[in-house]
Design a protein around this motif. Sequence first.
Motif, PDB file in Angstrom:
ATOM      1  N   TYR A   1     -68.707 -35.272  45.869  1.00  0.00           N
ATOM      2  CA  TYR A   1     -67.858 -35.162  44.681  1.00  0.00           C
ATOM      3  C   TYR A   1     -67.412 -36.541  44.206  1.00  0.00           C
ATOM      4  O   TYR A   1     -66.914 -37.353  44.971  1.00  0.00           O
ATOM      5  CB  TYR A   1     -66.643 -34.288  44.998  1.00  0.00           C
ATOM      6  N   SER A   2     -67.592 -36.827  42.926  1.00  0.00           N
ATOM      7  CA  SER A   2     -67.203 -38.100  42.320  1.00  0.00           C
ATOM      8  C   SER A   2     -66.196 -37.830  41.207  1.00  0.00           C
ATOM      9  O   SER A   2     -66.509 -37.124  40.246  1.00  0.00           O
ATOM     10  CB  SER A   2     -68.422 -38.825  41.753  1.00  0.00           C
ATOM     11  N   VAL A   3     -64.987 -38.378  41.329  1.00  0.00           N
ATOM     12  CA  VAL A   3     -63.921 -38.101  40.374  1.00  0.00           C
ATOM     13  C   VAL A   3     -64.305 -38.491  38.957  1.00  0.00           C
ATOM     14  O   VAL A   3     -64.270 -37.684  38.033  1.00  0.00           O
ATOM     15  CB  VAL A   3     -62.621 -38.840  40.793  1.00  0.00           C
ATOM     16  N   THR A   4     -64.684 -39.753  38.771  1.00  0.00           N
ATOM     17  CA  THR A   4     -64.963 -40.275  37.430  1.00  0.00           C
ATOM     18  C   THR A   4     -66.162 -39.590  36.787  1.00  0.00           C
ATOM     19  O   THR A   4     -66.093 -39.109  35.650  1.00  0.00           O
ATOM     20  CB  THR A   4     -65.218 -41.794  37.483  1.00  0.00           C
ATOM     21  N   LYS A   5     -67.279 -39.526  37.517  1.00  0.00           N
ATOM     22  CA  LYS A   5     -68.503 -38.937  36.982  1.00  0.00           C
ATOM     23  C   LYS A   5     -68.297 -37.473  36.629  1.00  0.00           C
ATOM     24  O   LYS A   5     -68.696 -37.014  35.551  1.00  0.00           O
ATOM     25  CB  LYS A   5     -69.637 -39.076  37.996  1.00  0.00           C
ATOM     26  N   ASP A   6     -67.667 -36.724  37.532  1.00  0.00           N
ATOM     27  CA  ASP A   6     -67.523 -35.286  37.311  1.00  0.00           C
ATOM     28  C   ASP A   6     -66.577 -34.964  36.163  1.00  0.00           C
ATOM     29  O   ASP A   6     -66.760 -33.975  35.460  1.00  0.00           O
ATOM     30  CB  ASP A   6     -67.052 -34.600  38.596  1.00  0.00           C
ATOM     31  N   ARG A   7     -65.557 -35.798  35.958  1.00  0.00           N
ATOM     32  CA  ARG A   7     -64.652 -35.553  34.837  1.00  0.00           C
ATOM     33  C   ARG A   7     -65.377 -35.725  33.503  1.00  0.00           C
ATOM     34  O   ARG A   7     -65.170 -34.935  32.575  1.00  0.00           O
ATOM     35  CB  ARG A   7     -63.441 -36.502  34.913  1.00  0.00           C
ATOM     36  N   VAL A   8     -66.223 -36.733  33.410  1.00  0.00           N
ATOM     37  CA  VAL A   8     -66.990 -36.963  32.182  1.00  0.00           C
ATOM     38  C   VAL A   8     -67.955 -35.809  31.924  1.00  0.00           C
ATOM     39  O   VAL A   8     -68.035 -35.279  30.808  1.00  0.00           O
ATOM     40  CB  VAL A   8     -67.771 -38.296  32.264  1.00  0.00           C
ATOM     41  N   VAL A   9     -68.689 -35.401  32.966  1.00  0.00           N
ATOM     42  CA  VAL A   9     -69.654 -34.301  32.829  1.00  0.00           C
ATOM     43  C   VAL A   9     -68.933 -33.002  32.493  1.00  0.00           C
ATOM     44  O   VAL A   9     -69.402 -32.209  31.661  1.00  0.00           O
ATOM     45  CB  VAL A   9     -70.478 -34.149  34.128  1.00  0.00           C
ATOM     46  N   THR A  10     -67.766 -32.787  33.104  1.00  0.00           N
ATOM     47  CA  THR A  10     -67.002 -31.567  32.865  1.00  0.00           C
ATOM     48  C   THR A  10     -66.532 -31.481  31.421  1.00  0.00           C
ATOM     49  O   THR A  10     -66.511 -30.399  30.829  1.00  0.00           O
ATOM     50  CB  THR A  10     -65.789 -31.488  33.819  1.00  0.00           C
ATOM     51  N   VAL A  11     -66.137 -32.603  30.841  1.00  0.00           N
ATOM     52  CA  VAL A  11     -65.726 -32.622  29.428  1.00  0.00           C
ATOM     53  C   VAL A  11     -66.867 -32.128  28.548  1.00  0.00           C
ATOM     54  O   VAL A  11     -66.648 -31.382  27.582  1.00  0.00           O
ATOM     55  CB  VAL A  11     -65.294 -34.049  28.999  1.00  0.00           C
ATOM     56  N   ILE A  12     -68.102 -32.497  28.898  1.00  0.00           N
ATOM     57  CA  ILE A  12     -69.260 -32.117  28.084  1.00  0.00           C
ATOM     58  C   ILE A  12     -69.432 -30.605  28.058  1.00  0.00           C
ATOM     59  O   ILE A  12     -69.558 -30.000  26.985  1.00  0.00           O
ATOM     60  CB  ILE A  12     -70.541 -32.802  28.607  1.00  0.00           C
ATOM     61  N   TYR A  13     -69.423 -29.955  29.237  1.00  0.00           N
ATOM     62  CA  TYR A  13     -69.715 -28.519  29.229  1.00  0.00           C
ATOM     63  C   TYR A  13     -68.503 -27.638  28.978  1.00  0.00           C
ATOM     64  O   TYR A  13     -68.658 -26.450  28.660  1.00  0.00           O
ATOM     65  CB  TYR A  13     -70.453 -28.087  30.510  1.00  0.00           C
TER      66      TYR A  13
END
Length: 309
Positions: free
Chosen positions: A266-278
């Motif tokens: 789990y990566s905080v920064t990467k996952d937050r960006v990807v989560t915003v997209i979907y």
Amino acid sequence: MVKGNQSHMTEFLLLGLTSDPKKQVWLFASFLAMYLVNVASNSVIIATIRGDARLHTPMYFLLSNLSLVDICFTTVIVPQMLVNMLTQRKTIPFAQCLTQMYFFVAFGITDSFLLAAMATDRYVAICNPLHYTATMNPGCCLLLVIASWVVSHLHSLTHTILMARLSFCGPNVIHHFFCDVQPLLTLSCSDTSVNELLAFTEGSFVIMSPFLFIIVSYVYITRAVLRLPSGRGRYKVFSTCGSHLTVVALFYGTITSVYIRPSSTYSVTKDRVVTVIYTVVTPMLNPFIYSLRNKDMKQGLKKLMRMTA
């Protein structure tokens, strides 16, 4: 910060996307604009389909349900995030956090099953056109929608109950902008092996089985289209399916990168960006993707505008 076991945990602290006040101003404006566009455009799609008898077909019935779920999916997250930005109050009660997680997972999975149902509609229409009316009858379409909702909510309920049984005895800071499964698992001081095993097995099955069904459907659709003698006929069929494929690629391309993997990666920064997209961008884009190249939808939109003028 609140410490202790789960029975004493009263709230979590959502850090959001940034703590910089200047960035929060434009983030607030951006997310408010995207949320309003999402709700307005998806509502217009629903109203257009309901108001035009020519759009009372299985494909558009499923599309209207997808638009409804997209509104619900984003509403679970964005309004709470906007309130947190506006008031600078980032705490969320434990029960509300679990409730948000429950509906987020439920609507997300419903989205994937509806996309699979739409692939079924396209498969029957292209590969078995003579049986289309009999197969995709109103009862069948309604059953597909009900099954999508029921399975999704049962899936979400299972994960929410397992999450509620965990103990949270360390920091209560969630490095995210809403209560998601993985960030909560990283905060638990209990053994999360059962949760992770279920997420990786049953969760992977629930997420990936509709995706694999879509892939198989389009393999058969492609084979059927390539047999058409007319190049114009091929283009018409592919343009009809193109919108659906674009939405599938956006949705599954982002969601699988977050959920189909162990929590240790789990990566905080990467996952937050990807989560915003979907969670925000894709539901906002769906109405435009489905309507821009669709003549029936354009005609329906013109009729709706004349009715409201």
